[in-house]
Design a protein around this motif. Sequence first.
Motif, short mmCIF file in Angstrom:
data_model
loop_
_atom_site.label_atom_id
_atom_site.label_comp_id
_atom_site.label_asym_id
_atom_site.label_seq_id
_atom_site.Cartn_x
_atom_site.Cartn_y
_atom_site.Cartn_z
N ALA A 116 48.71 26.42 28.07
CA ALA A 116 49.67 27.36 27.48
C ALA A 116 50.51 28.04 28.56
O ALA A 116 51.72 28.20 28.42
CB ALA A 116 48.94 28.41 26.64
N LEU A 117 49.85 28.43 29.66
CA LEU A 117 50.58 29.06 30.77
C LEU A 117 51.59 28.09 31.38
O LEU A 117 52.70 28.47 31.73
CB LEU A 117 49.61 29.54 31.86
N LEU A 118 51.18 26.82 31.47
CA LEU A 118 52.08 25.79 32.02
C LEU A 118 53.27 25.59 31.08
O LEU A 118 54.43 25.54 31.54
CB LEU A 118 51.31 24.48 32.23
N ALA A 119 53.01 25.50 29.78
CA ALA A 119 54.08 25.30 28.79
C ALA A 119 55.05 26.48 28.81
O ALA A 119 56.28 26.29 28.79
CB ALA A 119 53.48 25.14 27.40
N GLU A 120 54.50 27.70 28.87
CA GLU A 120 55.34 28.90 28.91
C GLU A 120 56.21 28.88 30.17
O GLU A 120 57.40 29.23 30.13
CB GLU A 120 54.44 30.15 28.89
N SER A 121 55.62 28.46 31.28
CA SER A 121 56.35 28.38 32.55
C SER A 121 57.49 27.36 32.47
O SER A 121 58.60 27.62 32.95
CB SER A 121 55.39 28.02 33.68
N TYR A 122 57.23 26.21 31.85
CA TYR A 122 58.29 25.22 31.65
C TYR A 122 59.44 25.83 30.84
O TYR A 122 60.61 25.61 31.16
CB TYR A 122 57.76 23.98 30.92
N ILE B 71 56.82 21.48 25.39
CA ILE B 71 56.32 21.04 24.07
C ILE B 71 55.29 19.91 24.24
O ILE B 71 54.26 19.88 23.55
CB ILE B 71 57.49 20.61 23.15
N ALA B 72 55.53 19.01 25.19
CA ALA B 72 54.57 17.92 25.45
C ALA B 72 53.23 18.49 25.91
O ALA B 72 52.16 18.03 25.49
CB ALA B 72 55.14 16.98 26.51
N VAL B 73 53.27 19.53 26.76
CA VAL B 73 52.04 20.17 27.25
C VAL B 73 51.32 20.86 26.10
O VAL B 73 50.08 20.79 25.99
CB VAL B 73 52.38 21.19 28.38
N LEU B 74 52.06 21.49 25.19
CA LEU B 74 51.44 22.17 24.04
C LEU B 74 50.81 21.18 23.08
O LEU B 74 49.78 21.47 22.48
CB LEU B 74 52.47 23.03 23.31
N THR B 75 51.40 20.01 22.95
CA THR B 75 50.81 18.95 22.11
C THR B 75 49.43 18.58 22.66
O THR B 75 48.46 18.46 21.91
CB THR B 75 51.74 17.72 22.06
N GLU B 76 49.37 18.46 23.99
CA GLU B 76 48.08 18.16 24.64
C GLU B 76 47.09 19.31 24.42
O GLU B 76 45.90 19.08 24.14
CB GLU B 76 48.29 17.94 26.14
N ALA B 77 47.58 20.53 24.54
CA ALA B 77 46.70 21.71 24.38
C ALA B 77 46.15 21.79 22.95
O ALA B 77 44.96 22.06 22.75
CB ALA B 77 47.47 22.98 24.71
N LEU B 78 47.00 21.52 21.96
CA LEU B 78 46.55 21.57 20.56
C LEU B 78 45.56 20.45 20.26
O LEU B 78 44.58 20.65 19.53
CB LEU B 78 47.76 21.51 19.61
N LEU C 238 49.25 29.09 21.10
CA LEU C 238 49.78 27.73 21.30
C LEU C 238 50.86 27.43 20.27
O LEU C 238 51.92 26.88 20.60
CB LEU C 238 48.66 26.69 21.21
N TYR C 239 50.59 27.79 19.01
CA TYR C 239 51.59 27.54 17.95
C TYR C 239 52.81 28.44 18.14
O TYR C 239 53.94 28.00 17.93
CB TYR C 239 50.97 27.76 16.57
N ARG C 240 52.61 29.70 18.52
CA ARG C 240 53.74 30.61 18.73
C ARG C 240 54.65 30.08 19.85
O ARG C 240 55.87 30.03 19.70
CB ARG C 240 53.25 32.02 19.08
N LEU C 241 54.03 29.67 20.95
CA LEU C 241 54.81 29.14 22.07
C LEU C 241 55.57 27.87 21.67
O LEU C 241 56.72 27.66 22.07
CB LEU C 241 53.90 28.85 23.27
N LYS C 242 54.92 27.04 20.85
CA LYS C 242 55.59 25.82 20.38
C LYS C 242 56.84 26.19 19.59
O LYS C 242 57.91 25.59 19.77
CB LYS C 242 54.63 24.98 19.52
N GLY C 243 56.73 27.21 18.73
CA GLY C 243 57.89 27.67 17.96
C GLY C 243 59.00 28.16 18.86
O GLY C 243 60.18 27.82 18.67
N GLU C 244 58.65 28.94 19.87
CA GLU C 244 59.65 29.47 20.82
C GLU C 244 60.34 28.34 21.59
O GLU C 244 61.56 28.37 21.80
CB GLU C 244 59.00 30.44 21.81
#
Length: 323
Positions: A195-201, A211-218, A233-239
């Motif tokens: 999640a931290l990596l996805a947010e950083s991207y 989004i690819a990183v969040l798919t892996e996280a989910l 994870l879902y909130r970050l995906k929406g953002e």
Amino acid sequence: TAREHAEELLTVAQNLQNSSFLLEAHLALGEILFWLGDLSAALEHVKQGSALYSPQEHRWQDFLYVQDPGMACCGYEAWTLWFLGYPDEAIKKSDEAMTLAQEQSHPYSIAIAHVFSSWLRQFLRESKLSQELADKLIELSAEHRFPQWLALGNIMRGWALIDQGREGDGIEDVRDGIAARRVRGSEVALTYFLALLAESYGKVGQAEEGIAVLTEALDTAQKTGECFYQAELYRLKGELLLLLSQENNNEAEGCFRQAMDIARRQGAKSLELRATISLSRLLKSKGKKYEAQQMLAEIYNWFTEGFDTKDLKEAKALLEELS
């Protein structure tokens, strides 16, 4: 499962009526319940562990790679309190964990106390403080050869640098830290680190990678049952979907609503607030100001503390815009 093993451990400890065993059993079960997202039950067990702890009786300084259990109970209590919506209480408990570790002069426990504090400051979105704690963790870990905490310190530092707009090697720090933990076979908290990596991207404008990183996280959460950060994870995906294209409005709204549902199920008020802010902002852009205002006011009014934290300040400012 790990939960069943911890429950068996607690039963054995209760039968033996040994305070050291009971303390370790409550800590083990509380820890596992936290990762599973069973927050109220986790809090109950770590509180029971804290109540049993005596620094004189449970001295662990002689063992380099054993954490002080009283410190660990306080640390998990801090994290859980933040999730449950008590940020001020969480900070007090985190400070208590640090004090306990330093009083023991036990390097391994001091390193873990820095983990607890650095994460808590990340939850609170205080990136400068989180970075200072991560830097100290990196220094301690290098000095005492704690490779797993060194990797974790790099992850936290990378996120904090990007959050402060100091991109540099931030993404690489996070990625390398995750890779170093995986090499050592550690999957614990992987969903959080991803999640931290996805947010950083997202912060550096690479929404697709995020989004690819969040798919892996989910997928990881589904596979391992590590659900404590699933709402985020879902909130970050929406953002990130919105960052990619405004045409993703409806899909993003679905993600925000899913994040809210998960947070409510877990009693994770801090994550529910964050998801509600994201959804309210989206509804406002769709002209649904009344619905957004009602929804946000309800969760904001639940809180009794932490009004100087970033999330609650953001919620208040958005409420003023909506009213």
